[in-house]
Design an enzyme around this catalytic site. Structure first.
Site: not given
Ligand code: NAD
Ligand code: WQD
Length: 349
Positions: A34, A133-134, A158, A162, A186, A226
């Site tokens: 990381d 991601s979804a 973004y 994915k 996810y 919201v």
């Molecule tokens: P996060 O930012 O907490 O974790 C990502 C980690 O990657 C961080 O610790 C960051 O320091 C590290 N990182 C970033 N760029 C890097 C690089 N160039 N080299 C090495 N390390 C690097 O995010 P998270 O929420 O834990 O998400 C993890 C993964 O899941 C991501 O790929 C994200 O896109 C995916 N994802 C997250 C969500 C969500 O809502 N959290 C939803 C769907 C998919």
């Molecule tokens: C959830 C709901 C907002 C913030 C995002 C990315 C997705 C994935 C997960 C990585 C929605 C509402 C939000 C706020 C609000 N990440 N909201 N006030 O948009 O489903 O997904 O994160 O892959 O790619 O797009 O998640 O938590 O941002 O929003 O009303 O301050 O909450 O409109 O309905 P989202 P979110």
């Protein structure tokens, strides 16, 4: 089980650190790489999240501070360790930022993944679990979303990154013998480890709903905005499939099991199958925290859809994985983490 070393890129982050903990509990030996772009450095230069994982599990975690774009550093890591598989979390993940800085997102997410895959290949490691991601589904044409739903209709860099990575990995598995990959889509991860020691620690203003809500509950922020209450949902606010981060982490252990079957390239939703609205989430956090969470309704956020939730059946059938925790548990664990760590992994604001 013979010792199996698994490289975890981005393992100091939110989902990565919870997965590292579950890997340890399942008997794997995780090695984390990381660059601490989005993780807090703790004592001795070790990420604070991983120090907490060590504290909770009583085990040590091997950590390398490096960027996945740094080919020499990656090669050195693969020369030092014999990995059986790689779980790839590292990347940039803020949707809004990706619209403003597309090249950064494509460089880190796409080039970083290519760099990783080439290094894996050069060292004979061909098993990958990838954090998708979804968001790859774009605007849902039907609900619940199953894995056969069309993908690629993403509107921001973004989400596109994915989708492109999924395609790239699929092409690679098709083109070259021996590759196996599980792409995990996810839904909306939330919650925290039940110990209250490990959780999500967004830097700056949270982009996602639940970290924002929990920061309002703990008094770090005044009021939740919201984003719209005129969607075609039960109460007019957006509906999402929130999933406990511990369930999500366990999904990665199940995926590693699948890779042992020479599975080719597989894709699975990780969600609960149940959608909750923004106002239902606010209500559940009020119940868990015993605090009132003030909110005001503002305009819709660009790019948001009314509702998004998973059909999680395939993961149950083929991975033997199913989310175990419901809404109350997600909020209780999130609140324990937020209350005990009001400033996340930092001691002060
Ligand atoms: P996060 O930012 O907490 O974790 C990502 C980690 O990657 C961080 O610790 C960051 O320091 C590290 N990182 C970033 N760029 C890097 C690089 N160039 N080299 C090495 N390390 C690097 O995010 P998270 O929420 O834990 O998400 C993890 C993964 O899941 C991501 O790929 C994200 O896109 C995916 N994802 C997250 C969500 C969500 O809502 N959290 C939803 C769907 C998919
Ligand atoms: C959830 C709901 C907002 C913030 C995002 C990315 C997705 C994935 C997960 C990585 C929605 C509402 C939000 C706020 C609000 N990440 N909201 N006030 O948009 O489903 O997904 O994160 O892959 O790619 O797009 O998640 O938590 O941002 O929003 O009303 O301050 O909450 O409109 O309905 P989202 P979110």
């Amino acid at each position: 089980m013979a010792e199996e070393k698994v490289l975890v890129t981005g393992g100091a982050g939110y989902i990565g650190s919870h997965t590292v903990l579950e890997l340890l509990e399942a008997g794997y030996v995780p090695v984390v790489v990381d660059n601490l772009h989005n993780a807090i450095r703790g004592a001795g230069g070790v990420p604070e999240s991983l120090r907490r994982v060590e504290e909770v599990t009583g085990r040590t975690v091997e950590f390398e501070e490096a960027d996945i774009l740094d080919g020499a550093a990656l090669r050195a890591l693969f020369e030092k360790h014999h990995f059986t598989a790689v779980i790839h979390f590292a990347g940039l993940k803020a949707v809004g930022e990706s619209v403003r800085r597309p090249l950064d997102y494509y460089r880190v997410n796409l080039t970083g993944t290519i760099q990783l895959l080439e290094t894996m290949r050069a060292h004979g490691v061909r098993k990958l679990v990838f954090s998708s991601s979804a968001t790859v589904y774009g605007a849902p044409r039907y609900l619940p979303l199953d894995e056969g739903h069309p993908v690629g209709g993403c509107t921001n860099p973004y989400g596109k990154s994915k989708f492109f990575i999924e395609e790239m990995v699929r092409d690679l598995c098709r083109a070259e013998e021996g590759w196996q990959a599980v792409l995990l889509r996810y839904f909306n991860p939330t919650g925290a480890h039940p110990s209250g020691r490990l959780g999500e620690d967004p830097q700056g203003i949270p982009n996602n709903l639940m970290p924002y809500v929990s920061q309002v509950a703990v008094g770090r922020r005044e009021i939740l905005s919201v984003f719209g209450n005129d969607y075609a949902t039960e109460d007019g606010t957006g509906v999402r499939d929130y999933i406990h981060v511990v369930d999500l982490a366990k999904g990665h252990i199940a995926a590693l099991g699948k890779l042992k079957e020479n599975c080719g390239c597989k894709v699975y939703n990780l969600g609960t199958g149940t959608g909750y609205s923004v106002l239902q989430m606010v209500g559940a956090m009020e119940k868990a925290s015993g605090k009132t969470i003030p909110y005001r309704v503002v305009a819709r956020r660009d790019g948001d859809v009314a509702a998004c939730y998973a059909d999680p059946k395939l993961a149950e059938e083929e991975l033997g994985w199913k989310a175990a925790f419901g809404l109350d548990k997600m909020c209780e664990d999130l609140w324990r983490w937020q209350k005990n760590n009001p400033h996340g992994f930092s001691a002060t604001a």
